[in-house]
Enzyme design. Structure first.
Site, mmCIF file in Angstrom:
data_model
loop_
_atom_site.group_PDB
_atom_site.id
_atom_site.type_symbol
_atom_site.label_atom_id
_atom_site.label_comp_id
_atom_site.label_asym_id
_atom_site.label_seq_id
_atom_site.Cartn_x
_atom_site.Cartn_y
_atom_site.Cartn_z
ATOM 1 N N ARG A 246 -8.415 -3.503 2.069
ATOM 2 C CA ARG A 246 -9.413 -2.595 2.644
ATOM 3 C C ARG A 246 -10.077 -1.850 1.491
ATOM 4 N NH1 ARG A 246 -6.852 2.334 2.309
ATOM 5 N NH2 ARG A 246 -4.586 2.314 2.578
ATOM 6 N N HIS A 250 -7.613 4.532 4.328
ATOM 7 C CA HIS A 250 -6.856 4.069 5.496
ATOM 8 C C HIS A 250 -7.580 4.474 6.772
ATOM 9 C CE1 HIS A 250 -3.399 2.959 7.893
ATOM 10 N NE2 HIS A 250 -3.436 4.143 8.468
ATOM 11 N N TYR A 260 -3.500 6.727 -4.855
ATOM 12 C CA TYR A 260 -2.425 5.727 -4.905
ATOM 13 C C TYR A 260 -2.907 4.319 -5.266
ATOM 14 C CZ TYR A 260 -4.135 5.088 -0.080
ATOM 15 O OH TYR A 260 -4.925 4.902 1.036
#
Length: 347
Positions: A246, A250, A260
């Protein structure tokens, strides 16, 4: 990992090239471009406060639409919250997809003709439901499948194994897709499991498992088509792991992927963009042009403009609506609350 097109759009696995006509190939590209624009506009609408919950889809179009393109209209979809594109191409009106994002109850009011459940918010719960839907199809003698989706993080849920194990035990016609986008919110897949692949988890349930290049729409289509053919022929369910990514966060609810994910990793996967890869393939066959793409982009923008306008016109929900819609006969405590809120809303 099963692959048909490499990053340059070159065929590297000729014997598995799906039997798709030129028109079907063009339609597959049209849907991918349309969905990318839908994602971009949905993010903008979310930032404007005109949409609510939204999980970006850019980067996962091949996984989502390649798999959906391989099923039939009477097959049943059990999506996760990122899988709204499959619902739209299954027949969910765009304005209803926007109402779902807004949290409006009408966004989940599907017609009987739409073979799908509303997106599941509980991680992995759709896997158990898919096993049940698939078994129901088998018991009724229907030549159809139930197809469901989760992310790599979903494979850590108990529902994941319960679903594939149940379907395997009963040889139910189900297709379980794990869209491995490498991060369940912020947890890398390497911390989800010690298994080398997620596809190999199928072995424990006694079902077929395959790992597919999820940025290659033809590979995803071919793997899903094969899984469907075997399922309707009584050969049981399949677990398909699509290796995808992606590009965005999120969800739009405050996630910051830069905390991250590294720039190097993002750049590595951007080179595998499913739209770029498939576009190169089609251009090589003289089946796609810049003019074609611009036409789809304008079509998508116009559809989105009309759909959000329609969604915005729906009456805002009231507390009394929720009380009335959730119960056919109100218990005493809710009768009291209903009167209380009716009084508040009448002011």
């Amino acid at each position: 990992m099963f692959q048909i097109l490499n990053e340059d759009g070159e065929v590297v696995n000729k014997e598995f090239m799906p039997d798709l006509s030129d028109d079907e190939l063009r339609e597959l590209m049209r849907r991918m471009v349309y969905t990318r624009i839908l994602d971009q506009r949905s993010i903008a609408l979310n930032r404007q406060g005109r949409l609510g919950f939204y999980a970006p889809t850019a980067g996962q179009e091949a996984s989502q639409l390649g798999s959906h393109f391989a099923i039939e209209k009477e097959d049943f979809i059990l999506p996760g919250y990122r899988d709204v594109p499959q619902l739209i191409w299954q027949g969910l009106p765009l304005y209803q997809a926007f109402l779902f994002s807004k949290g409006h109850f009408h966004g989940n009011q599907y017609t009987e003709e739409l073979q799908a459940f509303a997106p599941q918010i509980i991680i992995g719960a759709q896997y158990v439901q898919a096993a049940g839907v698939a078994l129901g199809m088998k018991l009724r003698g229907k030549k159809n499948v139930a197809i469901t989706y989760t992310g790599d993080g979903g494979t850590s849920q108990g529902d994941f194994y319960e679903g594939i194990n149940f379907a395997g035990a009963y040889q139910a016609p189900a297709i379980f897709i794990v869209q491995n986008n490498r991060f369940a919110i912020s947890v890398p897949v390497e911390k989800q499991t010690a298994a080398k692949t997620l596809a190999q988890k199928a072995v424990a349930a006694g079902i077929e498992g395959i790992q597919v290049d999820g940025m290659d729409v033809l590979a995803v289509y071919a793997a899903t088509k094969d899984a469907r053919d075997r399922a309707v022929n009584g050969e049981g369910p399949t677990l398909i792991e699509t290796m995808t990514y992606r590009f965005g966060p999120h969800t739009m609810s405050g996630d910051d992927p830069t905390r991250y994910r590294s720039d190097d990793l993002d750049k590595e996967w951007e080179k595998k963009d499913p739209l770029v890869r498939f576009r190169k393939f089609l251009e090589g066959k003289k089946l796609w042009s810049e003019e074609d793409e611009n036409r789809v982009i304008e079509e998508a923008k116009e559809d989105i403009k009309e759909a959000i306008k329609k969604a915005d016109q729906y009456p805002k929900q009231k507390v009394t609506d929720f009380i009335n819609y959730m119960n056919e006969e109100l218990p005493l405590n809710l009768q009291e609350q209903l009167k209380e809120y009716e009084a508040k809303e009448s002011k």
